[in-house]
Design a protein around this motif. Structure first.
Motif, PDB file in Angstrom:
ATOM      1  N   PRO A   6       0.899  -1.320   0.029  1.00 24.20           N
ATOM      2  CA  PRO A   6       0.023   0.182  -0.041  1.00 24.20           C
ATOM      3  C   PRO A   6       0.812   1.260  -0.114  1.00 24.20           C
ATOM      4  CG  PRO A   6      -1.063  -1.679   1.443  1.00 24.20           C
ATOM      5  CD  PRO A   6       0.414  -2.211   0.998  1.00 24.20           C
ATOM      6  N   ALA A   7       2.123   1.260   0.792  1.00 27.74           N
ATOM      7  CA  ALA A   7       2.839   2.499   0.832  1.00 27.74           C
ATOM      8  C   ALA A   7       3.363   2.673  -0.567  1.00 27.74           C
ATOM      9  CB  ALA A   7       4.003   2.363   2.285  1.00 27.74           C
ATOM     10  N   ALA A   8       3.937   1.451  -1.196  1.00 25.37           N
ATOM     11  CA  ALA A   8       4.572   1.736  -2.337  1.00 25.37           C
ATOM     12  C   ALA A   8       3.658   2.352  -3.488  1.00 25.37           C
ATOM     13  CB  ALA A   8       5.120   0.226  -2.987  1.00 25.37           C
ATOM     14  N   ARG A   9       2.482   1.691  -3.519  1.00 29.19           N
ATOM     15  CA  ARG A   9       1.362   2.207  -4.469  1.00 29.19           C
ATOM     16  C   ARG A   9       1.056   3.783  -4.106  1.00 29.19           C
ATOM     17  NH1 ARG A   9       0.201   1.981  -8.894  1.00 29.19           N
ATOM     18  NH2 ARG A   9       0.661  -0.214  -8.599  1.00 29.19           N
ATOM     19  N   ASP A  16       1.649   6.527  -7.310  1.00 36.33           N
ATOM     20  CA  ASP A  16       0.739   7.435  -7.566  1.00 36.33           C
ATOM     21  C   ASP A  16       1.064   8.670  -7.663  1.00 36.33           C
ATOM     22  OD1 ASP A  16      -1.030   4.992  -8.068  1.00 36.33           O
ATOM     23  OD2 ASP A  16      -2.016   5.243  -6.322  1.00 36.33           O
ATOM     24  N   ALA A  17       1.624   9.106  -6.330  1.00 36.83           N
ATOM     25  CA  ALA A  17       2.104  10.532  -6.370  1.00 36.83           C
ATOM     26  C   ALA A  17       3.163  10.744  -7.344  1.00 36.83           C
ATOM     27  CB  ALA A  17       2.862  10.688  -5.012  1.00 36.83           C
ATOM     28  N   ALA A  18       4.190   9.953  -7.465  1.00 33.61           N
ATOM     29  CA  ALA A  18       5.343   9.891  -8.393  1.00 33.61           C
ATOM     30  C   ALA A  18       4.908  10.032  -9.956  1.00 33.61           C
ATOM     31  CB  ALA A  18       6.218   8.927  -8.327  1.00 33.61           C
ATOM     32  N   ALA A  50       7.580  11.889  -1.454  1.00 31.16           N
ATOM     33  CA  ALA A  50       7.393  11.158  -0.221  1.00 31.16           C
ATOM     34  C   ALA A  50       6.133  11.818   0.487  1.00 31.16           C
ATOM     35  CB  ALA A  50       8.596  11.227   0.717  1.00 31.16           C
ATOM     36  N   ALA A  51       6.287  13.378   0.350  1.00 31.60           N
ATOM     37  CA  ALA A  51       5.515  14.181   1.087  1.00 31.60           C
ATOM     38  C   ALA A  51       4.210  14.010   0.556  1.00 31.60           C
ATOM     39  CB  ALA A  51       5.897  15.724   1.053  1.00 31.60           C
ATOM     40  N   GLU A  52       4.009  14.036  -0.776  1.00 31.01           N
ATOM     41  CA  GLU A  52       2.815  13.970  -1.586  1.00 31.01           C
ATOM     42  C   GLU A  52       2.173  12.630  -1.293  1.00 31.01           C
ATOM     43  OE1 GLU A  52       1.153  15.582  -3.796  1.00 31.01           O
ATOM     44  OE2 GLU A  52       2.272  17.340  -3.311  1.00 31.01           O
ATOM     45  N   ALA A  53       2.929  11.378  -0.932  1.00 31.95           N
ATOM     46  CA  ALA A  53       2.497  10.028  -0.869  1.00 31.95           C
ATOM     47  C   ALA A  53       1.997   9.849   0.701  1.00 31.95           C
ATOM     48  CB  ALA A  53       3.507   9.148  -1.140  1.00 31.95           C
ATOM     49  N   GLY A  54       2.584  10.877   1.383  1.00 28.75           N
ATOM     50  CA  GLY A  54       2.313  10.822   2.893  1.00 28.75           C
ATOM     51  C   GLY A  54       3.186   9.521   3.584  1.00 28.75           C
ATOM     52  N   VAL A  55       4.396   9.460   3.164  1.00 27.35           N
ATOM     53  CA  VAL A  55       5.259   8.373   3.511  1.00 27.35           C
ATOM     54  C   VAL A  55       6.553   8.927   3.913  1.00 27.35           C
ATOM     55  CG1 VAL A  55       4.295   6.592   2.349  1.00 27.35           C
ATOM     56  CG2 VAL A  55       6.340   7.591   1.493  1.00 27.35           C
ATOM     57  N   LEU A  62      10.195   5.166   1.191  1.00 31.31           N
ATOM     58  CA  LEU A  62      10.294   5.521  -0.286  1.00 31.31           C
ATOM     59  C   LEU A  62      11.385   4.520  -0.566  1.00 31.31           C
ATOM     60  CD1 LEU A  62       9.892   8.313  -2.682  1.00 31.31           C
ATOM     61  CD2 LEU A  62      11.965   6.989  -2.839  1.00 31.31           C
ATOM     62  N   TYR A  63      12.564   4.699   0.111  1.00 27.76           N
ATOM     63  CA  TYR A  63      13.970   4.130  -0.207  1.00 27.76           C
ATOM     64  C   TYR A  63      13.851   2.775   0.120  1.00 27.76           C
ATOM     65  CZ  TYR A  63      16.241   8.228  -1.709  1.00 27.76           C
ATOM     66  OH  TYR A  63      16.540   9.276  -2.581  1.00 27.76           O
ATOM     67  N   ASP A  64      13.212   2.096   1.220  1.00 29.81           N
ATOM     68  CA  ASP A  64      12.877   0.636   1.539  1.00 29.81           C
ATOM     69  C   ASP A  64      12.158   0.118   0.424  1.00 29.81           C
ATOM     70  OD1 ASP A  64      13.952   1.340   3.849  1.00 29.81           O
ATOM     71  OD2 ASP A  64      12.468   1.205   5.189  1.00 29.81           O
ATOM     72  N   ARG A  65      11.140   0.606  -0.222  1.00 28.70           N
ATOM     73  CA  ARG A  65      10.251   0.113  -1.164  1.00 28.70           C
ATOM     74  C   ARG A  65      10.890   0.073  -2.497  1.00 28.70           C
ATOM     75  NH1 ARG A  65       8.592   0.070   3.436  1.00 28.70           N
ATOM     76  NH2 ARG A  65       6.291  -0.141   4.079  1.00 28.70           N
ATOM     77  N   PHE A  66      11.617   1.281  -2.805  1.00 28.73           N
ATOM     78  CA  PHE A  66      12.039   1.039  -4.064  1.00 28.73           C
ATOM     79  C   PHE A  66      13.611   1.076  -4.477  1.00 28.73           C
ATOM     80  CE2 PHE A  66       7.756   2.975  -4.183  1.00 28.73           C
ATOM     81  CZ  PHE A  66       7.259   2.562  -5.315  1.00 28.73           C
TER      82      PHE A  66
END
Length: 189
Positions: free
Chosen positions: A12-15, A19-21, A39-44, A49-53
């Motif tokens: 869910p966080a990666a999604r 979506d924000a990106a 990250a700010a736009e995604a609320g994470v 972000l780096y953990d997921r991507f």
């Protein structure tokens, strides 16, 4: 032969990040958007972000690969509904509809290529593969390599003209040019 593209499992966080990106990259450009803003736009957090991507480059890969997958499915749906012999025209119809819905700034692949011209960048392969797929599609639908290339040029020109707002309905103009090309005796499917 296409190299296997490394993809990320979507949590869910990666999604949310993706979506924000996608919104930010398409609107502002890839280089203009940093991971802090994504990250700010995604609320994470940036750590999430780096953990997921792993990197911004991988976010770009996922953005372009996801858009390409949706585009190919969109075209396939239009082709499935097309009358026999009207496949080429269905691609232009699909492009017009897609551009109206998802492409106010033109082709995401062309835009990305303007920013990522290094063949070593992992997203470069996504852009080139998408355009190679389009050429193969037009060649198959037209039944001739030369006609496929001509149709591809018409299509790419319409994408750029649309994104730049050069003149009204570039996809309609390109579609009519494609119809004339096909009417000149080029085999089609």
């Amino acid at each position: 032969m296409e190299e296997k593209l490394k993809r990320v499992r979507m949590t869910p966080a990666a999604r949310r990040v993706l979506d924000a990106a996608e919104r930010l990259f398409y609107t502002h450009g890839i280089h203009a958007v940093g991971v802090d803003l994504i990250a700010a736009e995604a609320g994470v957090t940036k750590k999430t972000l780096y953990d997921r991507f792993g990197s911004k480059e991988q976010v770009v890969v996922e953005y372009l690969a996801g858009r390409d997958e949706r585009w190919r499915a969109f075209v396939a749906a239009h082709l499935a509904r097309a009358e026999p012999g009207a496949g080429v025209l269905a691609v232009f119809d699909a492009s017009r509809e897609w551009a109206g819905e998802y492409g106010a700034k033109g082709c995401a692949m062309v835009n990305a290529h303007a920013e990522i011209s290094d063949p070593g960048h992992p997203a470069y392969a996504v852009v080139v593969a998408q355009k190679a797929w389009m050429l193969e599609l037009f060649t198959r639908l037209a039944g001739a390599e030369g006609a496929g290339r001509a149709l591809m040029l018409l299509h790419e020109g319409a994408l750029v003209a649309h994104g730049m707002g050069v003149f009204p309905d570039p996809f309609g103009v390109a579609r009519e040019q494609a119809r004339e090309l096909l009417g000149a005796g080029v085999r089609r499917s």
